[in-house]
Design an enzyme around this catalytic site. Structure first.
Site, PDB file in Angstrom:
ATOM      1  N   CYS A  94      10.751 -76.007 -15.934  1.00  0.00           N
ATOM      2  CA  CYS A  94      11.180 -75.288 -17.140  1.00  0.00           C
ATOM      3  C   CYS A  94      11.870 -76.188 -18.149  1.00  0.00           C
ATOM      4  O   CYS A  94      11.806 -75.929 -19.353  1.00  0.00           O
ATOM      5  CB  CYS A  94      12.148 -74.171 -16.775  1.00  0.00           C
ATOM      6  N   CYS A 103      14.952 -74.131  -7.189  1.00  0.00           N
ATOM      7  CA  CYS A 103      14.594 -74.550  -8.549  1.00  0.00           C
ATOM      8  C   CYS A 103      13.203 -75.197  -8.523  1.00  0.00           C
ATOM      9  O   CYS A 103      12.966 -76.108  -7.745  1.00  0.00           O
ATOM     10  CB  CYS A 103      15.636 -75.538  -9.045  1.00  0.00           C
ATOM     11  N   TYR A 105      17.651 -68.540 -17.020  1.00  0.00           N
ATOM     12  CA  TYR A 105      18.412 -68.374 -15.784  1.00  0.00           C
ATOM     13  C   TYR A 105      18.442 -66.939 -15.260  1.00  0.00           C
ATOM     14  O   TYR A 105      18.554 -66.720 -14.056  1.00  0.00           O
ATOM     15  CB  TYR A 105      19.839 -68.909 -15.984  1.00  0.00           C
ATOM     16  N   GLU A 154      24.832 -75.724  -9.562  1.00  0.00           N
ATOM     17  CA  GLU A 154      23.663 -75.763 -10.445  1.00  0.00           C
ATOM     18  C   GLU A 154      23.723 -74.574 -11.417  1.00  0.00           C
ATOM     19  O   GLU A 154      23.482 -74.713 -12.605  1.00  0.00           O
ATOM     20  CB  GLU A 154      22.390 -75.709  -9.592  1.00  0.00           C
ATOM     21  N   GLU A 196      17.577 -84.044  -8.698  1.00  0.00           N
ATOM     22  CA  GLU A 196      18.019 -84.626  -9.969  1.00  0.00           C
ATOM     23  C   GLU A 196      18.137 -86.147  -9.839  1.00  0.00           C
ATOM     24  O   GLU A 196      18.384 -86.658  -8.753  1.00  0.00           O
ATOM     25  CB  GLU A 196      19.382 -84.033 -10.369  1.00  0.00           C
ATOM     26  N   THR A 225      16.528 -83.062 -13.816  1.00  0.00           N
ATOM     27  CA  THR A 225      15.792 -82.280 -12.821  1.00  0.00           C
ATOM     28  C   THR A 225      14.315 -82.662 -12.774  1.00  0.00           C
ATOM     29  O   THR A 225      13.667 -82.773 -13.824  1.00  0.00           O
ATOM     30  CB  THR A 225      15.914 -80.774 -13.175  1.00  0.00           C
ATOM     31  N   CYS A 283      14.929 -67.217 -13.228  1.00  0.00           N
ATOM     32  CA  CYS A 283      14.826 -67.998 -11.980  1.00  0.00           C
ATOM     33  C   CYS A 283      15.915 -67.632 -10.987  1.00  0.00           C
ATOM     34  O   CYS A 283      15.651 -67.433  -9.797  1.00  0.00           O
ATOM     35  CB  CYS A 283      14.824 -69.502 -12.269  1.00  0.00           C
ATOM     36  N   HIS A 302      16.653 -72.742 -22.707  1.00  0.00           N
ATOM     37  CA  HIS A 302      16.931 -73.035 -21.294  1.00  0.00           C
ATOM     38  C   HIS A 302      17.877 -71.996 -20.684  1.00  0.00           C
ATOM     39  O   HIS A 302      17.697 -71.575 -19.542  1.00  0.00           O
ATOM     40  CB  HIS A 302      17.509 -74.453 -21.173  1.00  0.00           C
TER      41      HIS A 302
END
Ligand SMILES: Cc1cc2nc3c(=O)[nH]c(=O)nc-3n(C[C@H](O)[C@H](O)[C@H](O)COP(=O)(O)OP(=O)(O)OC[C@H]3O[C@@H](n4cnc5c(N)ncnc54)[C@H](O)[C@@H]3O)c2cc1C
Ligand code: SF4
Length: 499
Positions: A104, A100, A297, A444, A258, A191, A300, A293
């Site tokens: 973002c 990660c 996914y 995650e 995080e 994050t 990424c 968001h």
């Protein structure tokens, strides 16, 4: 050009003095703390690749506000093409970091607040949107990294914010002053927050009139007085302090990094407040942010899938089984799963639309389908990686044993594979698979951007089951299509009007 390089980003963090705790001690310098280095390197990649001419098209954009080329992580999407480039950027960065890269969440917060603050102003004649645009100019001109802080600790999940025994388990305003507000509470799991410049907060759920003190959005520098960050543990995190080889992905880590962020009576000037009390817009902000968001996914995580598929194929080759039908079949299955998620990412971007603010957003139904697939398919392709890799990914001796003058030779001898592959390289690759397929990246994929239930609610809402029932009734001969009936009625009314 207002764009930092990776090195300039790291240098800029040195000027900040956030109050960060990790392993029970106060961290004096975030950039020098060994446990944080991989996260900082991963985030630095978002700056570094923006300077590579071959990636300029997807890593940068022209700002509609300042008219200059900016890092895409600070850009407000001006078209569906922008949304597509964003997910391409996510996949590229996943491929380059294997983890990660954190930035973002802040990008999605910028876009979510841009859209919602405009709508609030339309209703109330307030000035949130103009304030927010001023903040955005500052972010773009200084190429800042922002943490997107939505999730509250939430206490008893069955109670609304104002019903909680401890009123601080949702972040809230405790005082309104002429020059700003005082806020108290916390945000959890945030994050990249220890290595961000700004923390942007948003409400985490729908709010009623009694919750208006919790309907809150603002931004503050990470080292603002009254803010404390407590860094979370991750699977095998201390391995990176012991051994590069055992860490798996020593340069970029395992997940984003995080922290629990505590706001202990923090002052926020009005210039940085973007929602304060407009409870009926809390849900709009949650859904707009979450839509952006969730659409990431399939970018990424698919970039990560590219890496783990490559690692699995390499291991199979080093074991001499790359041509075996079961291996080829398994790799194909992994690719199929990953590209399904990628298709969703592209589809929800191409099917995006313009909001009244002028910014573009994704198709919410498709973005939620995408993220729901990620909560399942990531586990599946990582399960298949475990299948190809074999048990060694969780039984390998440590680097210290490998380096040991007496026993190291046994590890080298008995963990050899096909001729031409060194045992050391094989260990590196096994550790990478362990890091990605056994570690914290799995939950995650499950919980990041909301639990699967949150996606199912959105899918249920966008599904339009009644329309599907109408279609079935027409095919079954039960009824006429009400849509066409509607058109016929309009035609009839027009004809009558002419008479
Ligand atoms: C690695 C990682 C990174 C993250 N990064 C960020 C970030 O940068 N910014 C940010 O804002 N958030 C971030 N999150 C938080 C993420 O959005 C939340 O984890 C997610 O929304 C789930 O909330 P929770 O963890 O509090 O779980 P919970 O809310 O405790 O949920 C656990 C389960 O309970 C269910 N549940 C919860 N409430 C109810 C209810 N009222 N009724 C019925 N069922 C319920 C959920 O559906 C889920 O199945 C991150 C999370 C992870 C794991
Ligand atoms: S999980 Fe993906 S979308 Fe979320 S912050 Fe990390 S890289 Fe970005």
């Amino acid at each position: 050009m207002p764009m930092k390089t990776g090195t300039q980003y790291i240098e800029s963090l040195k000027k900040l003095k956030p109050k960060v705790y990790c392993f029970g001690e106060k961290v004096e310098s975030v950039v020098d703390y060994p446990l944080f280095k991989p996260h900082i390197h991963a985030a630095a990649m978002t700056y570094e690749l923006a300077h590579k001419p071959e990636f300029q098209e997807i890593m940068t954009a022209t700002s509609h506000l300042i008219g200059e080329r900016v890092n895409r992580f600070t850009h407000i999407h001006q078209s569906t093409e922008d949304l597509v480039k964003k997910v391409r950027m996510m996949r590229l960065l996943g491929q380059r970091t294997g983890t990660c890269f954190q930035r973002c969440v802040g990008l999605d917060a910028l876009n979510g607040i841009y859209v919602t603050s405009y709508d609030i102003d339309q209703k109330y004649g307030s000035e949130y949107h103009e304030r927010f645009k001023d903040f955005l100019r500052y972010v773009q001109q200084n190429d800042l990294m922002s943490a997107g802080a939505m999730s509250d600790p939430k206490g008893d999940r069955s109670l609304r914010p104002h019903e909680q025994e401890d009123p601080d388990v949702y972040l809230r305003v405790v005082e309104r002053q002429s020059d700003g507000i005082i806020v108290r509470g916390a945000k959890a799991h945030i994050t990249g927050s220890i290595n961000s410049h700004e923390i942007i907060t948003m409400p985490t759920r729908a709010m009623g009139p009694e919750d208006k003190d919790y309907a809150l959005s603002f931004s503050v520098p990470v080292d603002t007085e009254g803010i404390t960050l407590i860094f979370g543990r991750q699977t095998n995190d201390t391995r990176r302090l012991e051994s590069e080889l055992d860490a798996g992905n020593p340069k970029y880590g395992i997940v984003g990094g995080e922290a629990l962020i505590i706001f202990n009576d923090v002052f926020v000037p009005w210039e940085r407040v973007f929602m304060c009390g407009e409870h009926e817009f809390a849900l709009e902000l949650v859904e707009t942010f979450a839509g952006y968001h969730r659409s990431n996914y399939g970018g990424c995580k698919v970039g990560l899938a590219d890496v783990v598929i490559g690692a699995s194929a390499w291991i199979a080759e080093s074991n001499g089984i790359e041509r075996a039908s079961n291996i080829r079949n398994t790799l194909t299955e992994m690719v199929n799963l990953a590209e399904t998620c990628w298709s969703c990412a592209l589809a929800c971007s191409y099917e995006g639309y313009q909001t009244p603010s002028g910014a573009y957003t994704i198709n919410p139904l498709l973005a939620n389908v995408e993220k729901l697939n990620i909560t399942r398919f990531t586990y599946e392709w990582m399960r298949l990686a475990q299948d190809i890799a074999g048990g060694i990914i969780i039984t390998l001796p440590s680097e210290r044993d490998y380096e040991h003058p007496e026993i190291g030779k046994y590890i080298d001898k008995y963990f050899k594979g096909k001729k031409g592959f060194s045992t050391l390289d094989r260990i590196r690759m096994y550790r990478l698979i362990e890091n990605m397929a056994v570690g914290a990246g799995l939950p995650e994929a499950m919980q990041g951007a909301g639990s699967p239930t949150a996606m199912k609610i959105m899918i249920g809402r966008g599904a339009n089951i009644d329309r599907k029932k109408d279609l079935a009734k027409v095919i079954a001969g039960i009824d006429e299509d009400p849509y066409f009936k509607g058109i016929a009625q309009v035609k009839e009314d027009k004809a009558k009007a002419k008479v």
